[in-house]
Write an enzyme that holds these catalytic residues in place. Structure first.
Site, PDB file in Angstrom:
ATOM      1  N   SER A   1      99.398 -37.906 -10.553  1.00 58.65           N
ATOM      2  CA  SER A   1      99.099 -38.271  -9.165  1.00 58.65           C
ATOM      3  C   SER A   1     100.032 -37.547  -8.190  1.00 58.65           C
ATOM      4  CB  SER A   1      99.263 -39.774  -8.968  1.00 58.65           C
ATOM      5  OG  SER A   1      98.295 -40.470  -9.702  1.00 58.65           O
TER       6      SER A   1
ATOM      7  N   ARG B   1      99.331 -34.392  -5.196  1.00 59.72           N
ATOM      8  CA  ARG B   1      99.714 -34.526  -3.782  1.00 59.72           C
ATOM      9  C   ARG B   1     100.651 -33.404  -3.360  1.00 59.72           C
ATOM     10  NH1 ARG B   1      97.712 -39.020  -6.014  1.00 59.72           N
ATOM     11  NH2 ARG B   1      97.031 -40.723  -4.677  1.00 59.72           N
TER      12      ARG B   1
ATOM     13  N   ARG C   1      80.396 -39.125 -10.964  1.00 58.01           N
ATOM     14  CA  ARG C   1      81.275 -40.112 -10.315  1.00 58.01           C
ATOM     15  C   ARG C   1      80.978 -40.238  -8.824  1.00 58.01           C
ATOM     16  NH1 ARG C   1      87.232 -39.308 -12.489  1.00 58.01           N
ATOM     17  NH2 ARG C   1      87.426 -41.359 -11.497  1.00 58.01           N
TER      18      ARG C   1
ATOM     19  N   SER D   1      91.528 -48.336  -3.962  1.00 61.28           N
ATOM     20  CA  SER D   1      91.479 -46.943  -4.393  1.00 61.28           C
ATOM     21  C   SER D   1      92.494 -46.092  -3.643  1.00 61.28           C
ATOM     22  CB  SER D   1      90.083 -46.352  -4.185  1.00 61.28           C
ATOM     23  OG  SER D   1      90.135 -44.958  -4.409  1.00 61.28           O
TER      24      SER D   1
ATOM     25  N   GLN E   1      92.816 -42.981  -4.172  1.00 58.47           N
ATOM     26  CA  GLN E   1      92.186 -41.695  -3.855  1.00 58.47           C
ATOM     27  C   GLN E   1      91.493 -41.763  -2.504  1.00 58.47           C
ATOM     28  OE1 GLN E   1      89.680 -40.984  -7.269  1.00 58.47           O
ATOM     29  NE2 GLN E   1      91.401 -40.371  -8.551  1.00 58.47           N
TER      30      GLN E   1
ATOM     31  N   ASP F   1      94.817 -47.364 -14.995  1.00 61.96           N
ATOM     32  CA  ASP F   1      94.854 -46.200 -15.895  1.00 61.96           C
ATOM     33  C   ASP F   1      95.456 -46.525 -17.264  1.00 61.96           C
ATOM     34  OD1 ASP F   1      93.702 -44.596 -13.999  1.00 61.96           O
ATOM     35  OD2 ASP F   1      95.576 -43.709 -13.318  1.00 61.96           O
TER      36      ASP F   1
ATOM     37  N   ARG G   1      84.864 -46.719 -19.083  1.00 61.04           N
ATOM     38  CA  ARG G   1      85.899 -47.002 -20.096  1.00 61.04           C
ATOM     39  C   ARG G   1      85.687 -48.327 -20.823  1.00 61.04           C
ATOM     40  NH1 ARG G   1      90.990 -44.126 -17.068  1.00 61.04           N
ATOM     41  NH2 ARG G   1      90.484 -42.036 -17.856  1.00 61.04           N
TER      42      ARG G   1
ATOM     43  N   ARG H   1      92.122 -40.319 -21.595  1.00 64.27           N
ATOM     44  CA  ARG H   1      92.845 -41.561 -21.931  1.00 64.27           C
ATOM     45  C   ARG H   1      92.219 -42.277 -23.141  1.00 64.27           C
ATOM     46  NH1 ARG H   1      96.460 -41.338 -17.841  1.00 64.27           N
ATOM     47  NH2 ARG H   1      95.653 -40.976 -15.748  1.00 64.27           N
TER      48      ARG H   1
END
Ligand code: S3P
Length: 424
Positions: free
Chosen positions: A22, A26, A119, A163, A165, A311, A342, A384
């Site tokens: 993450s 950025r 997505r 979120s 994001q 996550d 997931r 993951r």
């Protein structure tokens, strides 16, 4: 690529992990926007973060790698890319970059792989449209996106879902907008964008989950260090707890409080886990983690905890199956729209090893004290899931095969070699 993972008794030694995914995204984006040069030490080696650098280079940033692995970005004004931008598997890249692209005075196209193309992007398109953006998407909400850049204005936006994001997308658009930008979060999410923006020189405040970015920020290049990725550490923490003779030190991991609920949760379930040598780099906390084999009681993940651990749930699910009382996850429907669904990919792989899991639209329950039988897993291209079932394989009653194990490279290209080096 298939990888065979054999059962192990211990996880022992000292490891360092790739830079936090993450934070790397950025720093990569802001380094390309900021005037002057930005030097990033321990930038994530994961494919997702390379997608971000590739996109920023296509947008005109000059990006070099030094011999010792640092990333140097000479940033400034972005220019129209010659070809469509490729976000690969990375939701963070496409969603955060949409905010930047919406405000540039050129048209760009951004898409990604098959998983990313499924997505939802309407979650960023809605606030950006309110800021004055013009974005077209496949079927109105899926990648690829065609973004017709234009002048934007600041908004006061309440996130409809937890979120980081989406929050980051709006704040990055706000950097170029006329007037201040406010984002209100119903549930706290990771605040790396706020910290990074402040580091690069923006005027940004955050009180009680209301974030205010003052218009007209001028960003300047910085020297930055990315802490190790706590979400990658989760797989090793769980493995060390499961294997009876383990004692592992994970060096230089990010401990940002919006991420470190993982450690509190593990300790609340009985983990033998110590945090050592905490210090700050670029506004982010980092430190070392010492973990030993532990008897885990089990627990419940719901509400704000579900957002904070989103996550880490694949790794925690494996721990839950071996725990005393099992693991319950509720209020985590976001799991359905990650790199894979997931809940479904956990269920299908657990079933392959004879582990019971009861699923719901927004979570699952896994009873504890279950036996891990050797099996062939399928990551379904989700990094993951590949890493979670590699950890499960270590505790199984025979060698297991991880199908499509190469997916781990999305966040951790050296995952399997690191695992081999420290298991005994
Ligand atoms: C991320 C935010 C989370 C997380 C993802 C990385 C980020 O996604 O699951 O792996 O870097 O901001 P959402 O913002 O969709 O919850």
């Amino acid at each position: 690529m298939n990888v065979t993972v054999c059962p192990a008794k211990s996880m022992d030694g000292i490891i360092t992990l790739p830079g936090d995914k993450s934070i790397s995204h950025r720093y990569g984006i802001l380094g390309a926007i900021a005037e002057g040069s930005t030097t990033i030490t321990n930038y994530s080696t994961g494919a997702d973060c390379q997608s971000t650098l590739g996109a920023m280079a296509a947008l005109g940033a000059n990006i070099e790698r030094t011999k010792d692995g640092r990333v140097v970005i000479h940033g400034g004004k972005l220019r129209e890319p010659a070809t469509p931008l490729d976000a690969g598997n990375s939701g963070s890249t496409i969603r955060m970059l949409s905010g930047v692209l919406a405000a540039q005075l050129f048209t760009s196209r951004i898409g990604g792989d098959e998983s990313l193309s499924r997505r939802p992007m309407d979650r960023v398109m809605t606030p950006l449209a309110q800021m004055g953006a013009s974005i077209e998407a496949r079927d109105g909400r899926f990648p690829p996106l065609t973004i017709h850049g234009r002048p934007l204005h600041g908004i006061d936006y309440t996130l409809p879902m937890a979120s980081a994001q989406v929050k980051s997308c709006v704040l990055l658009a706000g950097l170029f907008a006329e007037g201040d930008t406010l984002v209100r979060e119903p549930i706290r999410t990771r605040d790396h964008t706020e910290i990074a923006l402040r580091e690069f020189g923006a005027d940004i405040e955050s009180h009680h989950r209301v974030i205010k970015l003052t218009a007209g920020a001028r960003l300047t290049g910085r020297k930055l260090v990315v802490p190790g990725d706590l979400s990658s550490a989760a797989f090793f923490l769980v493995a060390a707890m499961l294997l009876p003779e383990s004692s592992l030190l994970i060096h230089g991991v990010g401990l940002n409080p919006t991420r470190s609920s993982l450690l509190d949760f593990l300790i609340s379930m009985g983990a033998s886990l110590k945090v050592i040598d905490i210090h700050q780099v670029g506004g982010e906390l980092m430190g070392d983690l010492r973990v030993r084999a532990s008897k885990i009681t089990g627990g419940v993940i719901e509400g704000a905890l579900a957002a904070a651990l989103i996550d880490e749930i694949p790794a925690l699910a494996v721990l839950g199956a071996a725990s005393e009382n099992g693991l319950t996850v509720r209020g985590a429907s976001e799991l359905r729209v990650k790199e894979t669904d997931r809940i479904a990919t956990l269920e299908s792989n657990f079933k392959r090893m004879g582990i019971r899991i009861d699923t719901a639209p927004d979570g699952f329950h896994i009873p504890g004290r279950q036996k891990f039988h050797a099996a062939e897993f399928d990551s379904a291209g989700d990094h993951r899931i590949a890493m979670a079932f590699a950890v499960a394989a270590l505790a199984a009653d025979g060698p297991c095969v991880i199908g499509d194990a190469g997916a781990a490279a999305v966040s951790f290209p050296d995952f399997f070699s690191t695992l081999r080096d420290i298991t005994g």
